[in-house]
Design an enzyme around this catalytic site. Structure first.
Site, mmCIF file in Angstrom:
data_model
loop_
_atom_site.group_PDB
_atom_site.id
_atom_site.type_symbol
_atom_site.label_atom_id
_atom_site.label_comp_id
_atom_site.label_asym_id
_atom_site.label_seq_id
_atom_site.Cartn_x
_atom_site.Cartn_y
_atom_site.Cartn_z
ATOM 1 N N ASP A 61 0.808 -1.204 0.092
ATOM 2 C CA ASP A 61 0.081 -0.035 0.175
ATOM 3 C C ASP A 61 0.769 1.213 0.306
ATOM 4 O O ASP A 61 1.675 1.275 0.877
ATOM 5 C CB ASP A 61 -0.956 0.026 1.285
ATOM 6 C CG ASP A 61 -1.989 -0.964 1.231
ATOM 7 O OD1 ASP A 61 -2.294 -1.229 0.103
ATOM 8 O OD2 ASP A 61 -2.417 -1.309 2.006
ATOM 9 N N HIS A 110 -15.889 5.152 4.246
ATOM 10 C CA HIS A 110 -15.994 5.982 5.400
ATOM 11 C C HIS A 110 -17.312 6.393 5.815
ATOM 12 O O HIS A 110 -17.421 7.240 6.698
ATOM 13 C CB HIS A 110 -15.107 7.257 4.836
ATOM 14 C CG HIS A 110 -13.610 6.882 4.389
ATOM 15 N ND1 HIS A 110 -13.348 6.425 3.384
ATOM 16 C CD2 HIS A 110 -12.661 6.885 5.227
ATOM 17 C CE1 HIS A 110 -11.789 6.138 3.432
ATOM 18 N NE2 HIS A 110 -11.499 6.604 4.731
#
Length: 762
Positions: free
Chosen positions: A600, A696
């Site tokens: 990542d 989110h």
């Protein structure tokens, strides 16, 4: 000499704001209780700042969720989809911040982007064509009056109109169409502050440190000239940070601002601008000389030398921080587990207030400074501050060649080999890596950390979690599985704990967005992998399934950018040390049989210089090869993935392709998939997984919604190049909403696959 700060952390020393807000979200507390906690935190901050003898105490720097969103609600820039929910003002605010799904309707949250070159995420204002700027909110006035009633004279702070318009998105109109309206609103704010008795009003304009066109400069002047002509007795401070104002400095000093705040930490040209053009004697220079972003003790002699230099050109100087202190933890006093010499090296927000006070006192002492016990103690601290250096690491760095940053064969050839090995269907489905950190997961980690259970008991419970999540993914029908990351507290801290050269804090939390806080580890010395980190866990997870398992790592640029870095060596050297450690881990994972390894780089764009002319020379020229170093040694059949978080990627697409990963996933659900057109225009070669829903937000996307997103993607990106995934890790979500969302993701993908096959046979 007087002192000032731009802002103070609002989360509280023990993340009180996070817990109070989340309690409200869960209907476990009332609005009254939430707002009472908020008032308590504000009062605590003002008390801390007052006791440090700070001369310019900020008010309105506190936010329930995000300061940019606060301005939107203050000025009536609220998209209709949130107004139409019919909720009260606070719940409408939270609906825009994190989305809403309930009786009143179903809406996504506003997009999030990184706040300039930080890890903080702001909510992007959306200005509809028929929007009208009106001063409808009272928060800035309420905060000023509240502080005044408590006996604190404050400097109200607000994001400036130019920056607000530059950060916003538009449909058919543009920023200049709203210049007059937004000016009028700020004039009204000044009128009210005059009535309330404010002495100063700080307008934050960080957008001025970016590359500015002549149209930008004209817009700035159009907005500010009427504001400044109507300021009354309130003095106006134009505050900038994160860089220098080379494109507009002469305009700023010729406008009737009473004060100008300039960053002398990140502003490369700031000293030269003052020296070349001078600084008006009728204005106050708010000199940002105490680093608001990093956590190391200020070098007093260096700062005093800078103040002496500036005082040759500026008659009136206020010593300030380089930016808001919201980017550092609240206080170092809570860190009782740190060794004394380590703790003495750190200065968090509260300690920076003490530094400002001591520096102001030292500056006034003039010729008596060198006899000051404060200055001597600071000099001794810096002289005794030694790093743990490792000759083996330095030797390894010196032996690197350009060949170490190149993977063979080329990507198109590798992908053919990987497809044969993995045998994945069209539009392969996967997740970004983490699964919900349930209470059981957190309790298991806590009990091991506190010694209530043994290591064997802890690891046995972890294996149980891994089995459950792998079984869940198989039942859902995902194609590429992950182990869930239940052993990880944080994607950077977890790796830092297994690398030499890091130290860790207990309460050094920093706000990332809304209620999300991170605890960046601190790079204290040379970095080296001490032991394999993820190999045993990933190999065990792969043994539980016949489907491909994706091993999860954090990349060197993200580990660096989400740590507090050293200041004695450059970022490139630190990132390369980390890259070599990750490279060792990658090769061990490959040897253990993991077919896919994700590295990542969520924060790649975060530290991209704000001025485009510096992108390659100061950052990308070393950041891209550093990432390539992590995976250049693997075999062609090993598939390398990477992931990136909320950022504006369109302008660095070629650089992202040059990372030479095989697959990249990125957060796109809040940005209407705008990046896809950029990928197509730049002939992007890497396979891509644009996030098809927003993690989110707690809302669950429907099957139809995800299908629509996939069809939009497939109109732009070839189907052979597309992966399907959420837009980020699922760590912060709950199990119930995660399972429902992933189930819909898989079902939607299957239906789209069927449609594609049907179309091909016609």
């Amino acid at each position: 000499m007087k002192t000032s700060i731009i802002g103070f952390p609002r989360i509280g020393a023990k993340r009180e704001l996070k817990f109070a807000t989340e309690s409200y979200f869960k209907n476990q507390s009332s609005q009254t209780e939430l707002l009472a906690k908020v008032q308590e935190l504000k009062s605590q901050n003002w008390k801390i700042e007052s006791e440090s003898q700070l001369n310019f105490i900020p008010s309105n720097d506190f936010s329930l969720y995000d300061n940019v969103l606060d301005v939107a609600f203050l000025l009536n820039i609220i998209p209709k989809r949130y107004r139409n929910l019919g909720l009260d003002n606070l719940d409408t605010y939270f609906a825009a911040a994190k989305g809403y799904q309930g009786k009143a309707g179903d809406v996504k949250a506003l997009p999030m982007k990184k706040w300039f070159n930080t890890n903080y995420h702001y909510l992007v204002p959306e200005i509809e064509d028929d929007a009208h700027f009106e001063l409808v909110g009272t928060k800035i006035f309420d905060d000023f009056s509240s502080a005044k009633n408590l006996g604190y004279s404050t400097k109200p702070v607000l994001i400036g109109p130019f920056t607000f318009l530059k950060l916003a998105t538009y449909k058919n109109k543009k920023a200049s169409d709203f210049a007059t309206e937004i000016s009028n609103c700020y004039i009204q704010i000044l009128e009210k502050l005059n009535l309330l008795g404010a002495d100063w009003f700080e307008l934050d304009e960080p957008a001025l440190v970016k590359d500015l066109s002549q149209a930008d400069i004209a817009l700035f002047n159009e907005i500010y000239k009427p504001i400044l002509s109507s300021k009354g007795t309130v003095k106006v401070l134009l505050q900038t940070y994160f860089g220098d104002v080379r494109d507009i400095y002469e305009d700023l000093i010729n406008l009737s601002f009473d004060g100008i705040g300039i960053d002398f930490i990140e502003g490369k040209a700031s000293f030269d601008l003052i020296k070349q053009h001078g600084f008006p004697s009728d204005k106050t220079l708010f000199a940002g000389l105490v680093n608001g972003k990093n956590i190391w003790r200020n070098n007093y002699q260096k700062t005093l030398d800078s103040l002496d230099l500036l005082s040759q050109s500026a008659k009136n100087i206020v010593l300030s921080t380089s930016c808001s202190l919201q980017h550092v933890p609240v206080t170092v006093t809570s860190e009782t587990n740190l060794e004394h010499h380590v703790k003495a090296s750190f200065s968090f927000a509260t300690e920076k207030l003490d530094e400002l006070e001591e520096l102001a006192e030292l500056f006034e002492q003039n010729d008596q400074r060198e006899n000051s016990t404060i200055l001597k103690a600071n000099q001794e601290l810096h002289q005794s501050f030694k790093r743990a250096e490792n000759p083996e690491i330095k030797e390894r760095l010196a032996s690197l060649t350009s060949a170490d940053h190149v993977r063979t064969p080329i990507r198109s050839e590798r992908l053919k080999i990987q497809k044969k090995r993995l045998k994945l269907p069209l539009l392969p489905t996967t997740t970004i890596g983490s699964f919900p950190q349930t209470p059981e997961v957190r309790v298991n980690r806590k009990n091991y950390r506190t010694g209530e259970i043994s290591k064997a008991e802890y690891e046995a419970q972890l294996k149980s979690f891994f089995k459950e999540v792998i079984s869940l993914q198989e039942d859902l029908g995902l194609d590429v599985l992950v182990h869930g990351e239940f052993e990880r507290n944080d994607m950077v801290e977890y790796f830092g704990e297994n690398l030499s050269g890091y130290v860790f804090t207990k309460f050094a939390w920093v706000q990332s967005y809304g209620t999300r806080c991170v605890k960046p580890p601190i790079i204290f010395g040379d970095i080296q992998r001490e032991r394999p980190i993820t190999v045993e866990t990933s190999a065990y997870a792969q043994s539980l399934t016949s489907k491909p398992m994706k091993a999860m790592l954090t990349g060197p640029i993200t580990i660096l950018n989400w740590s507090f870095p050293r200041e004695d060596i450059n970022h490139e050297s630190q990132a390369t040390q980390i890259a070599l450690a990750i490279r060792d881990e990658v090769l061990d994972l490959e040897a253990a049989g993991l077919p896919i390894i994700q590295i990542d780089e969520a924060a790649l764009r975060e530290k991209l210089p704000l001025r485009q002319s510096d992108w390659y020379s100061e950052y990308l020229d070393w950041a891209i090869p550093t990432f390539r170093l992590t995976h250049s040694g693997v075999k062609p059949e090993t598939q390398i993935h990477t992931h990136m978080c909320y950022s504006e990627f369109e302008d660095i697409i070629q650089a992202i392709d040059n990372l030479d990963a095989d697959v990249i996933s990125f957060e796109a659900s809040r940005s209407s998939l705008d990046i896809l057109r950029g990928l197509k225009a730049n002939h992007f070669e890497t396979e891509v997984g644009p996030g098809v829903y927003d993690i989110h937000s707690p809302r669950v996307p429907s099957i139809e919604e995800i299908e629509q997103v996939l069809h939009k993607i497939l109109q732009i990106i070839p189907q052979e190049q597309v992966w399907v995934n959420p837009d980020c890790g699922l760590k912060t979500r709950r199990n119930e909403e995660t399972i429902r969302s992933l189930k819909n993701l898989v079902l939607a993908t299957k239906q789209v696959r069927t449609t594609l096959v049907r179309n091909e046979t016609l």
